[in-house]
Design a protein around this motif. Structure first.
Motif, short mmCIF file in Angstrom:
data_model
loop_
_atom_site.label_atom_id
_atom_site.label_comp_id
_atom_site.label_asym_id
_atom_site.label_seq_id
_atom_site.Cartn_x
_atom_site.Cartn_y
_atom_site.Cartn_z
N VAL A 80 29.68 -7.71 20.91
CA VAL A 80 28.28 -7.57 20.50
C VAL A 80 28.17 -6.65 19.29
O VAL A 80 27.46 -6.94 18.33
N ILE A 81 28.90 -5.53 19.33
CA ILE A 81 28.84 -4.56 18.23
C ILE A 81 29.29 -5.21 16.92
O ILE A 81 28.62 -5.11 15.89
N GLU A 82 30.44 -5.89 16.97
CA GLU A 82 30.99 -6.48 15.74
C GLU A 82 30.14 -7.66 15.27
O GLU A 82 29.89 -7.83 14.07
N GLU A 83 29.71 -8.49 16.20
CA GLU A 83 28.95 -9.69 15.82
C GLU A 83 27.56 -9.33 15.32
O GLU A 83 27.07 -9.91 14.34
N SER A 84 26.90 -8.37 15.98
CA SER A 84 25.56 -7.98 15.54
C SER A 84 25.61 -7.31 14.16
O SER A 84 24.71 -7.48 13.33
N HIS A 85 26.72 -6.57 13.89
CA HIS A 85 26.90 -5.97 12.56
C HIS A 85 27.03 -7.07 11.50
O HIS A 85 26.43 -6.99 10.42
N GLU A 86 27.79 -8.10 11.82
CA GLU A 86 27.99 -9.21 10.89
C GLU A 86 26.66 -9.94 10.64
O GLU A 86 26.32 -10.27 9.49
N ILE A 87 25.91 -10.20 11.71
CA ILE A 87 24.60 -10.86 11.58
C ILE A 87 23.65 -10.00 10.77
O ILE A 87 22.94 -10.50 9.88
N GLU A 88 23.63 -8.70 11.07
CA GLU A 88 22.74 -7.78 10.36
C GLU A 88 23.01 -7.82 8.86
O GLU A 88 22.07 -7.91 8.05
N GLU A 89 24.28 -7.78 8.47
CA GLU A 89 24.61 -7.78 7.03
C GLU A 89 24.14 -9.07 6.35
O GLU A 89 23.54 -9.02 5.26
N ARG A 90 24.37 -10.20 7.00
CA ARG A 90 24.01 -11.48 6.38
C ARG A 90 22.49 -11.65 6.33
O ARG A 90 21.95 -12.12 5.32
N VAL A 91 21.80 -11.30 7.41
CA VAL A 91 20.35 -11.46 7.45
C VAL A 91 19.68 -10.56 6.42
O VAL A 91 18.74 -10.96 5.73
N LYS A 92 20.17 -9.32 6.28
CA LYS A 92 19.60 -8.41 5.27
C LYS A 92 19.75 -8.97 3.87
O LYS A 92 18.82 -8.93 3.05
N LYS A 93 20.94 -9.51 3.58
CA LYS A 93 21.16 -10.11 2.25
C LYS A 93 20.20 -11.27 2.01
O LYS A 93 19.63 -11.42 0.93
N TYR A 94 20.03 -12.09 3.05
CA TYR A 94 19.16 -13.26 2.92
C TYR A 94 17.71 -12.83 2.69
O TYR A 94 17.02 -13.35 1.80
N LEU A 95 17.24 -11.84 3.47
CA LEU A 95 15.86 -11.37 3.34
C LEU A 95 15.63 -10.66 2.02
O LEU A 95 14.49 -10.58 1.53
N ASN A 96 16.71 -10.16 1.40
CA ASN A 96 16.60 -9.50 0.10
C ASN A 96 16.73 -10.47 -1.07
O ASN A 96 16.84 -10.07 -2.23
#
Length: 584
Positions: free
Chosen positions: A281-297
């Protein structure tokens, strides 16, 4: 009106007009024997191939008997299920099946769980009047599944599951007459086909034509040597299903009894796969967080949706069918099984002065694909694998019975520390939607900086084969998809490819219900209510945990502080992430 009235064995029965005779009879407790029938109510699927003909019944006014599994009811229809002619015809069909079926029941993998064996007992068959011919096909053994084609009765359940539900189309009927079997194209070995080894063909096979590759005795030899550290990890779905083999209700949590049983077998350390699920969960949520932030930016080149990577059968399906489209979308985080194996042999062992070679890492899993995942070459060092043996829930149940260990008689034990501590979020990994809900609990706090008080995201729960949920996080609409079954996954991927759907995260489990319905679980014989109860059992465990978010697990926090640094670090990537195979 949707409902009509029919008469079955003199009893008036109200039933839906789209139901078959078999379904109408079952609704009022009238059992009609069958072998080929298969129904999955959660996706509205039922198999009407009527290939076995065991379910023949009489319709008053018809000259011929009809198969109950494929004949729809009509208003006023009068049906007899137990006339002397019906019973004689069923027995004839059964004897013909047995005439060219091997009689090695005592050493068959399905002995005691065989539908054909049960029917022979029910009909009191001791002698077979017909002489058939048994063709000796070679027995094919892969890392996960054994095919004993001499025992194939052409019920075609496996073909239906593989073709219609999972859409892999690996199995189909070949040959004619006594030589008729279900096999692969050109009779190739499974590992030379697009088989994902999800094991759903094994789960629905009514006889011993398909079963898991058993590593029990290899493990027993390791335990008997007494010169190695035998370490176990128990997957969440196992603890709510293995009890069925010992008289417990489906979904009943017997974690404590299972720990005690493994200690009795000779395991030196019993840990929890849930610890590694929290790590995932820690590693996967970090990966999702990074990609989603880039997309929203505004970065429109970022690969979305992020596809979860916990299910090895799903990963194989993606590699086989959608490499060019979505291989870069899948999370590089290893599955909990493999993260656990990596931590045990690279961190836990060295701390205690135990070399890799002296640790026997055993995973207890609900899944057959996990057997193959453990043998991926990248998950080893100089031929020594992170996970040495994978036993299914069924294999462990057999081993316990052979060792005269009855889970009903045992006291509750506790997991060894530190790899036995976990959050409730990791328990729900074993059911469809659980990975998504576990990740959201951490992702929400990571994106908002707020403490999440209500951790129950009920919008992602349920057993519908495709579920889409929109979550408002930081005033942003995050769309998540949850799918179970590879056929359903194909539908969603095709919609994504044609820009008919927009998702940020997509969770896929190959088996219906998720791991609770895995190919290595106790046979449910088409009773999908058992799968539902197992899923509810995991939700109950989660609700009763004092820690319900993966990031709050103190042992996970300690692991990062001492060895991994932070999520997504170089050390974390080296130990906890993987690469995939690109296939044209």
């Amino acid at each position: 009106m949707d409902n009509i009235v029919v008469v079955i064995d003199g009893k008036e029965v109200e039933t839906h007009r789209e139901n078959t005779i078999l379904e109408a009879a079952k609704s009022v407790g009238i059992e009609i024997p069958n072998l080929c029938y298969l129904k999955i109510p959660e996706i509205g699927f039922k198999n009407n191939c009527a290939s076995c003909r065991i379910c023949m019944v009489e319709i008053v006014g018809n000259k011929k008997l009809v198969p109950a599994c494929s004949t729809k009811v009509n208003p006023g229809m009068k049906i007899n299920t137990n006339t002397m002619e019906v019973l004689e015809k069923r027995r004839n069909v059964l004897e013909l099946m047995l005439s060219n079926h091997p009689t090695d029941c005592l050493i068959c993998a399905k002995n005691g769980n065989c539908d054909l064996q049960n029917l022979a007992k029910e009909f009191g068959i001791r002698d077979i009047r017909f002489k058939g011919k048994i063709f000796e096909y070679r027995r094919e053994t892969s890392l996960g599944i054994v095919r004993d084609l001499d025992k194939c009765i052409m019920c075609r359940r496996c073909e239906t599951m593989c073709r219609e539900v999972q859409t892999c189309e690996v199995l189909s009927g070949i040959n004619r007459g006594f030589k008729s079997i279900v096999s692969t194209a050109f009779e190739r070995d499974l590992d030379k086909t697009d088989c994902t080894f999800c094991g759903q063909c094994v789960a629905v096979c009514p006889v011993g034509a398909l079963y898991e590759k058993d590593y029990t005795w290899d493990l027993i030899r390791e335990i008997a040597k007494k010169d190695k550290r035998i370490v176990a990890q128990i997957a969440p779905a196992v603890r709510v299903a293995i009890g069925e083999e010992f008289g417990f209700e489906p979904g009943e949590d017997i974690t404590g009894e299972l720990i005690t049983a493994l200690k009795k077998l000779g395991f030196t350390d019993v840990f929890d796969t849930n610890f590694a699920a929290d790590l995932t969960v820690i590693e996967e949520s970090h990966e999702i967080e990074e990609r989603v932030k880039k997309y929203l930016n505004g970065d429109k080149k970022v690969k979305l949706p992020v596809l979860t990577s916990c299910c090895p059968a799903w990963v194989t399906f993606l590699e086989n069918n959608y490499s060019e489209d979505y291989l870069e979308n899948i999370s590089t985080a290893k599955s909990p099984q493999q993260m656990f194996g990596a931590v045990v042999k690279n961190i836990w062992g060295p701390i205690r002065g135990i070399s890799r070679e002296k640790i026997v890492s055993v995973s207890i899993m609900p899944c057959l694909a996990k057997k193959l995942e453990g043998k991926i070459s990248n998950f080893s060092e100089k031929g020594n694998y992170d996970v040495d043996y994978t036993l299914t829930t069924r294999e462990l149940a057999r081993l316990l019975k052979q060792s005269n260990i009855d889970l009903k008689t045992l006291q509750k034990g506790e997991f060894d520390k530190p790899l036995g501590e976990s959050s409730g979020a990791s328990d729900i990994f074993g059911k469809t939607g659980g990975v998504t809900e576990a990740v959201i609990r951490d992702l929400y706090e990571n994106l908002t900086g707020e403490v999440l008080e209500n951790v129950d995201f009920k919008s992602v729960r349920g057993l519908e084969e495709i579920r889409i949920a929109s979550l408002n996080i930081n005033n942003q609409n995050i769309r998540v998809g949850i799918v179970h079954g590879l056929g359903a996954a194909r539908k969603v991927l095709e919609r994504l490819r044609e820009n008919q759907e927009e998702l940020h995260v997509l969770e896929v489990m190959a088996c219906k219900g998720g791991c609770v319905g895995g190919g290595g679980q106790p046979y449910h014989h088409g009773d999908f209510d058992k799968i539902r109860k197992r899923a509810l059992g995991l939700e109950k465990i989660d609700e009763n945990k004092s820690i319900r978010k993966s990031k709050d697990n103190p042992q996970i926090i300690s692991l990062y502080e001492k060895y991994l640094g932070k999520p997504g670090s170089n050390d974390a990537h080296k130990l906890l992430h993987r690469e995939y195979k690109y296939k044209k």
